[in-house]
Write a protein that holds these residues in place. Sequence first.
Motif, PDB file in Angstrom:
ATOM      1  N   UNK A 122       0.715  -1.200  -0.176  1.00 26.87           N
ATOM      2  CA  UNK A 122      -0.022   0.140  -0.089  1.00 26.87           C
ATOM      3  C   UNK A 122       0.791   1.279   0.012  1.00 26.87           C
ATOM      4  N   UNK A 123       2.006   1.115   0.527  1.00 23.96           N
ATOM      5  CA  UNK A 123       2.857   2.438   0.602  1.00 23.96           C
ATOM      6  C   UNK A 123       3.755   2.404  -0.586  1.00 23.96           C
ATOM      7  N   UNK A 124       3.943   1.405  -1.349  1.00 24.05           N
ATOM      8  CA  UNK A 124       4.953   1.414  -2.435  1.00 24.05           C
ATOM      9  C   UNK A 124       4.071   2.014  -3.668  1.00 24.05           C
ATOM     10  N   UNK A 125       2.658   1.459  -3.752  1.00 20.95           N
ATOM     11  CA  UNK A 125       1.806   1.852  -4.771  1.00 20.95           C
ATOM     12  C   UNK A 125       0.288   2.184  -4.180  1.00 20.95           C
ATOM     13  N   UNK A 126       0.020   3.287  -4.177  1.00 23.00           N
ATOM     14  CA  UNK A 126      -1.254   3.725  -3.375  1.00 23.00           C
ATOM     15  C   UNK A 126      -2.334   3.263  -4.347  1.00 23.00           C
ATOM     16  N   UNK A 127      -2.397   3.358  -5.506  1.00 24.34           N
ATOM     17  CA  UNK A 127      -3.292   3.219  -6.561  1.00 24.34           C
ATOM     18  C   UNK A 127      -3.692   1.940  -6.576  1.00 24.34           C
ATOM     19  N   UNK A 128      -2.536   0.909  -6.571  1.00 21.38           N
ATOM     20  CA  UNK A 128      -2.883  -0.458  -6.517  1.00 21.38           C
ATOM     21  C   UNK A 128      -3.370  -1.123  -5.118  1.00 21.38           C
ATOM     22  N   UNK A 129      -3.001  -0.465  -4.197  1.00 20.95           N
ATOM     23  CA  UNK A 129      -3.543  -0.662  -2.615  1.00 20.95           C
ATOM     24  C   UNK A 129      -5.000  -0.224  -2.540  1.00 20.95           C
ATOM     25  N   UNK A 130      -5.275   0.791  -3.136  1.00 16.29           N
ATOM     26  CA  UNK A 130      -6.534   1.212  -3.462  1.00 16.29           C
ATOM     27  C   UNK A 130      -7.581   0.368  -4.075  1.00 16.29           C
ATOM     28  N   UNK A 131      -7.129   0.076  -5.163  1.00 17.70           N
ATOM     29  CA  UNK A 131      -7.809  -0.995  -5.952  1.00 17.70           C
ATOM     30  C   UNK A 131      -8.104  -2.324  -5.212  1.00 17.70           C
ATOM     31  N   UNK A 132      -6.961  -2.852  -4.693  1.00 13.47           N
ATOM     32  CA  UNK A 132      -7.111  -4.092  -3.861  1.00 13.47           C
ATOM     33  C   UNK A 132      -8.145  -3.892  -3.051  1.00 13.47           C
ATOM     34  N   UNK A 133      -8.304  -2.864  -2.244  1.00 14.13           N
ATOM     35  CA  UNK A 133      -8.963  -2.634  -1.111  1.00 14.13           C
ATOM     36  C   UNK A 133     -10.678  -2.500  -1.419  1.00 14.13           C
ATOM     37  N   UNK A 134     -10.694  -1.826  -2.589  1.00 15.37           N
ATOM     38  CA  UNK A 134     -11.917  -1.582  -3.181  1.00 15.37           C
ATOM     39  C   UNK A 134     -12.382  -2.992  -3.702  1.00 15.37           C
ATOM     40  N   UNK A 135     -11.766  -3.769  -4.478  1.00 17.93           N
ATOM     41  CA  UNK A 135     -12.372  -5.066  -4.839  1.00 17.93           C
ATOM     42  C   UNK A 135     -12.522  -5.861  -3.767  1.00 17.93           C
ATOM     43  N   UNK A 136     -11.800  -5.899  -2.906  1.00 22.76           N
ATOM     44  CA  UNK A 136     -12.166  -6.738  -1.665  1.00 22.76           C
ATOM     45  C   UNK A 136     -13.379  -6.509  -0.911  1.00 22.76           C
ATOM     46  N   UNK A 137     -13.511  -5.077  -0.680  1.00 17.16           N
ATOM     47  CA  UNK A 137     -14.933  -4.523  -0.295  1.00 17.16           C
ATOM     48  C   UNK A 137     -15.737  -5.162  -1.104  1.00 17.16           C
TER      49      UNK A 137
END
Length: 118
Positions: free
Chosen positions: A1-16
Amino acid sequence: MRANPLLGFALALGLFSIAGVPPLAGFFAKMSLFTAAVNAGLTPLAVIGLLSSCVSAFYYLRVIKLCYFETSAWVPLRPLTAGRGWILGGCLLILVIFGAYPTPLLHFATSMAASLPL
């Protein structure tokens, strides 16, 4: 999440969405599935599905918690290319749009299900 915030946000949104959080498309998919099961007289199966959904949501939310709040170690990732960023952004946009306005998708799914031979 720190290395790539967009990818982290996408993962979180997909899991939600997979967990069935209400403003996202996964919620409406689960709601229509459980509603159809209850309308078909399969209430025990719908209850089992709902309980299973709650258990799986615990694990999905645990992944998000570990990614965002645990700082033990992180692996550096390759930078997200522009093309992949556009694809990821488009997928997130579709996920949010169908979550906010699921009617076209529900009509399409209903018409496809009605055209299947039984």
